[in-house]
Each structure stands twice: as structure tokens, then as C-alpha cells.
Design a protein around this motif. Structure first.
Motif, mmCIF file in Angstrom:
data_model
loop_
_atom_site.group_PDB
_atom_site.id
_atom_site.type_symbol
_atom_site.label_atom_id
_atom_site.label_comp_id
_atom_site.label_asym_id
_atom_site.label_seq_id
_atom_site.Cartn_x
_atom_site.Cartn_y
_atom_site.Cartn_z
ATOM 1 N N SER A 40 21.613 6.446 -0.215
ATOM 2 C CA SER A 40 22.842 6.638 -0.980
ATOM 3 C C SER A 40 22.975 5.629 -2.113
ATOM 4 N N SER A 41 22.419 4.431 -1.933
ATOM 5 C CA SER A 41 22.551 3.398 -2.962
ATOM 6 C C SER A 41 21.298 3.232 -3.811
ATOM 7 N N SER A 42 20.125 3.625 -3.258
ATOM 8 C CA SER A 42 18.873 3.472 -4.006
ATOM 9 C C SER A 42 17.758 4.244 -3.323
ATOM 10 N N SER A 43 16.701 4.454 -4.061
ATOM 11 C CA SER A 43 15.501 5.074 -3.489
ATOM 12 C C SER A 43 14.364 4.052 -3.529
ATOM 13 N N HIS A 44 13.481 4.150 -2.549
ATOM 14 C CA HIS A 44 12.346 3.232 -2.461
ATOM 15 C C HIS A 44 11.061 4.035 -2.276
ATOM 16 N N SER A 45 9.997 3.544 -2.852
ATOM 17 C CA SER A 45 8.696 4.167 -2.643
ATOM 18 C C SER A 45 7.651 3.089 -2.431
ATOM 19 N N LEU A 46 6.643 3.428 -1.641
ATOM 20 C CA LEU A 46 5.547 2.505 -1.323
ATOM 21 C C LEU A 46 4.230 3.233 -1.517
ATOM 22 N N PHE A 47 3.270 2.537 -2.115
ATOM 23 C CA PHE A 47 1.946 3.093 -2.321
ATOM 24 C C PHE A 47 0.917 2.023 -1.985
ATOM 25 N N ILE A 48 -0.092 2.383 -1.177
ATOM 26 C CA ILE A 48 -1.199 1.468 -0.915
ATOM 27 C C ILE A 48 -2.501 2.182 -1.240
ATOM 28 N N ASP A 49 -3.462 1.430 -1.731
ATOM 29 C CA ASP A 49 -4.743 1.985 -2.153
ATOM 30 C C ASP A 49 -5.842 1.050 -1.689
ATOM 31 N N PHE A 50 -6.859 1.606 -1.028
ATOM 32 C CA PHE A 50 -8.032 0.846 -0.595
ATOM 33 C C PHE A 50 -9.241 1.368 -1.356
ATOM 34 N N GLU A 51 -9.949 0.472 -2.020
ATOM 35 C CA GLU A 51 -11.171 0.865 -2.730
ATOM 36 C C GLU A 51 -12.340 0.007 -2.264
ATOM 37 N N ARG A 52 -13.352 0.664 -1.742
ATOM 38 C CA ARG A 52 -14.575 -0.034 -1.332
ATOM 39 C C ARG A 52 -15.585 0.080 -2.474
ATOM 40 N N VAL A 53 -15.901 -1.032 -3.088
ATOM 41 C CA VAL A 53 -16.761 -1.041 -4.267
ATOM 42 C C VAL A 53 -18.226 -1.110 -3.833
ATOM 43 N N ARG A 55 -8.474 -8.867 -3.487
ATOM 44 C CA ARG A 55 -9.856 -8.516 -3.140
ATOM 45 C C ARG A 55 -10.275 -9.286 -1.900
ATOM 46 N N THR A 56 -10.890 -8.587 -0.965
ATOM 47 C CA THR A 56 -11.516 -9.238 0.172
ATOM 48 C C THR A 56 -12.931 -8.691 0.273
ATOM 49 N N SER A 57 -13.902 -9.524 -0.027
ATOM 50 C CA SER A 57 -15.301 -9.119 -0.095
ATOM 51 C C SER A 57 -15.448 -7.961 -1.072
ATOM 52 N N ASN A 58 -15.954 -6.806 -0.614
ATOM 53 C CA ASN A 58 -16.199 -5.687 -1.523
ATOM 54 C C ASN A 58 -15.103 -4.625 -1.479
ATOM 55 N N VAL A 59 -13.919 -4.980 -0.958
ATOM 56 C CA VAL A 59 -12.787 -4.052 -0.919
ATOM 57 C C VAL A 59 -11.640 -4.599 -1.761
ATOM 58 N N ILE A 60 -11.040 -3.738 -2.568
ATOM 59 C CA ILE A 60 -9.883 -4.097 -3.391
ATOM 60 C C ILE A 60 -8.690 -3.300 -2.890
ATOM 61 N N VAL A 61 -7.595 -4.009 -2.616
ATOM 62 C CA VAL A 61 -6.395 -3.387 -2.068
ATOM 63 C C VAL A 61 -5.253 -3.517 -3.075
ATOM 64 N N THR A 62 -4.532 -2.426 -3.286
ATOM 65 C CA THR A 62 -3.367 -2.423 -4.170
ATOM 66 C C THR A 62 -2.142 -2.010 -3.363
ATOM 67 N N VAL A 63 -1.071 -2.801 -3.498
ATOM 68 C CA VAL A 63 0.215 -2.493 -2.878
ATOM 69 C C VAL A 63 1.239 -2.360 -3.995
ATOM 70 N N GLU A 64 1.926 -1.232 -4.068
ATOM 71 C CA GLU A 64 2.982 -1.035 -5.057
ATOM 72 C C GLU A 64 4.288 -0.697 -4.326
ATOM 73 N N TYR A 65 5.314 -1.475 -4.620
ATOM 74 C CA TYR A 65 6.609 -1.268 -3.976
ATOM 75 C C TYR A 65 7.659 -1.106 -5.067
ATOM 76 N N THR A 66 8.384 0.023 -5.037
ATOM 77 C CA THR A 66 9.309 0.374 -6.120
ATOM 78 C C THR A 66 10.704 0.629 -5.579
ATOM 79 N N GLU A 67 11.692 0.165 -6.343
ATOM 80 C CA GLU A 67 13.089 0.460 -6.027
ATOM 81 C C GLU A 67 13.780 0.989 -7.268
#
Length: 294
Positions: A102-115, A251-263
Motif C-alpha cells: 500500500s505504501s511502496s513496491s519492492h523488487s529483488l533480482f539476483i544473477d549468478f554468472e560462472r565465467v 566476484r568469488t573466484s570464477n563466479v560473479i554475483v549481482t544483487v539488485e534491490y529496488t523500492e
């Protein structure tokens, strides 16, 4: 007159050739002494976690408060998330969640990429470091831990002495880092309009004295994975709606992680709080690092 048979002539020819072995022997010796270059080590991680199950339900309830206002079956659907479509789930996976309150919307996105490096002379870790550095550079940040060669590769798009490879479709190298990109008006500034519509620099301050909190600016994070940064973007769509997205990339070793949090507040003149969003996004990123460390 003496005649030499064909068999005797052939035998003499073979003996003569066998006696002259100096050149042939040295060539064989030189070949056996040639050094071979070992292939670069593979990355630490060979698989990726299931993204829509990577975040605990208690964490999702905290990050998506609007879901608590829904019926139980609708809550369950929100917390299940939606997997992103990728071409190769061994290389890249992601998940999205969104809740409307009622006061706001939130979204979350996570992405794992193994290079994966397609150059035998370049390790998966080194290639992942290059990909991460490009993301960091695109965010307008620079890491003191980035090597000169990696930085030059990020700026020029061509690493020293490496062969340009054609990466598989759907990888970060092929598609570029488009997460968080938008055609809307975006600002890294932590300021914004007040409820009366006036612009102010008093948003997100430590002491309320009108000075923006420098600790909340986009920055390198020194204690998260092998390398990490945080970006904070305030986005306006037209003259009404606006939302803030906090992005944490590590980045942890050969994996890159992205976290996006939106309000996005329901009231168009309200400005989402950077400090709260950043704290929650970082807390989730640390939990994900711990999962990879197990």
C-alpha cells in the motif's frame, strides 16, 4: 667386367644413409627438449546454485514487505520468484521477485554468472576478474586491487596478448552487462525532491546538517568476496514515478554475483531511503558469499 646386382646396390645405399646420422640425431634431440606450456587452471566453481532457492524465506519476507498484505497463496507465489531466461544454465542463472504494498513496491533480482575462459593461456579466474572490472568501470568506480592489465583490458576491450574469442550467446561477454540499464532518467546522486517538490541536499545525511552522507555514495566494498562494489541509482520515469535501485556486485573466484534491490514509493514525491536499501542489499550479498564458501 664386374656387375653389381640390384640387391647389393640397395644395401649399399641403406648403409650409407644410416651412417650419416649427425643431423637427424640432433633434430630429434632438439624436438624432445621443446618446452610445453601448461593450460591455465580451471575455475573453482563448476556449477551454479538454483537462484530462486538461493534466498531464505525469512530474508524474502524482510525484503518484500508488501507480500505480507496478500493472501497466503499469493504470498507463496511472490516468494517462489521467477527464473530469468538464459541460454546456458551452467553458465548463467537468475531470479526475480516483486511485491506491491500500500505504501511502496519492492523488487529483488539476483544473477549468478560462472565465467569460463576459452583461451587455454588465461585462467577462468583471470577472465572473471576482467569481466568484473568491466562492470566496475561501467559503474564509474575503480578498484585499487585491479591489475593494470585488467584495467587496460576493461578500457580498450582487448587484453594484452590474448586471442579474441567469440563467447557463447547469453554470456556477459556476448550481451554486455545490461542489468540495471534503463532509458529513464537516472542519477547516482543521493539527493532528491522533498514532498513539497523542492530539491534539497539534505537527503541521507548522518547528522541532519545538510551534508550528504559520503558513506552511502557508490563505492568499492573491501570485505565482500574477492572484489565487490556498490552502486546506488535514483531513477525518475517522467515527472511522477521514481525509484531507487541499490546494486551490489561481487566476484568469488570464477563466479560473479549481482544483487539488485529496488523500492518505489506509492507517493511520487517520496524518496526511498538509501541507507536502509544498501544495508539490506549488502546483508543479502554476504549471505550469498557464505553459501559459495560452504
Amino acid at each position: 667386367m664386374a656387375y653389381v646386382t640390384g640387391t647389393a646396390l640397395l644395401a649399399a645405399f641403406v648403409v650409407g644413409c644410416s651412417a650419416d646420422t649427425g643431423t637427424g640425431g640432433s633434430a630429434a634431440d632438439s624436438k624432445s627438449g621443446t618446452e610445453t606450456v601448461a593450460a591455465a587452471a580451471p575455475g573453482k566453481y563448476r556449477t551454479l546454485p538454483e537462484p530462486c532457492r538461493a534466498v531464505e524465506s525469512s530474508t524474502l519476507k524482510d525484503l518484500l514487505p508488501g507480500a505480507a498484505e496478500l493472501a497466503e497463496d499469493q504470498q507463496r507465489k511472490v516468494y517462489e520468484g521467477t527464473a530469468t531466461v538464459t541460454y546456458d544454465t551452467d553458465r548463467r542463472v537468475g531470479c526475480r521477485w516483486k511485491s506491491e504494498g500500500s505504501s511502496s513496491s519492492h523488487s529483488l533480482f539476483i544473477d549468478f554468472e560462472r565465467v569460463v575462459s576459452y583461451d587455454p593461456a588465461v585462467s577462468d579466474d583471470d577472465r572473471a576478474r576482467e569481466v568484473y572490472t568491466r562492470k566496475e568501470t561501467a559503474a564509474g568506480l575503480s578498484s585499487p586491487s585491479a591489475t593494470p592489465d585488467a584495467t587496460e583490458s576493461a578500457e580498450s576491450g582487448d587484453g594484452k596478448g590474448e586471442k579474441k574469442q567469440t563467447p557463447p550467446a547469453g554470456s556477459d561477454e556476448a550481451s554486455g552487462d545490461t542489468s540495471g540499464d534503463t532509458s529513464e532518467s537516472t542519477s547516482h546522486s543521493l539527493t532528491g525532491p522533498t514532498p513539497d517538490g523542492k530539491s534539497t541536499d539534505d537527503e541521507n545525511t548522518d547528522d541532519g546538517a545538510g551534508t550528504p552522507d559520503e558513506s552511502l555514495q557508490p563505492r568499492i566494498l573491501d570485505d565482500l568476496g574477492d572484489s565487490a562494489f556498490l552502486d546506488d541509482l535514483l531513477t525518475r520515469a517522467g515527472s511522477t514515478a521514481q525509484h531507487r535501485t541499490v546494486k551490489v556486485v561481487f566476484r568469488t573466484s570464477n563466479v560473479i554475483v549481482t544483487v539488485e534491490y529496488t523500492e518505489q514509493p506509492a507517493v511520487s514525491t517520496a524518496v526511498p531511503d538509501s541507507k536502509e536499501l544498501q544495508e539490506k542489499a549488502q546483508a543479502l550479498a554476504r549471505k550469498l558469499v557464505d553459501e559459495f564458501s560452504e
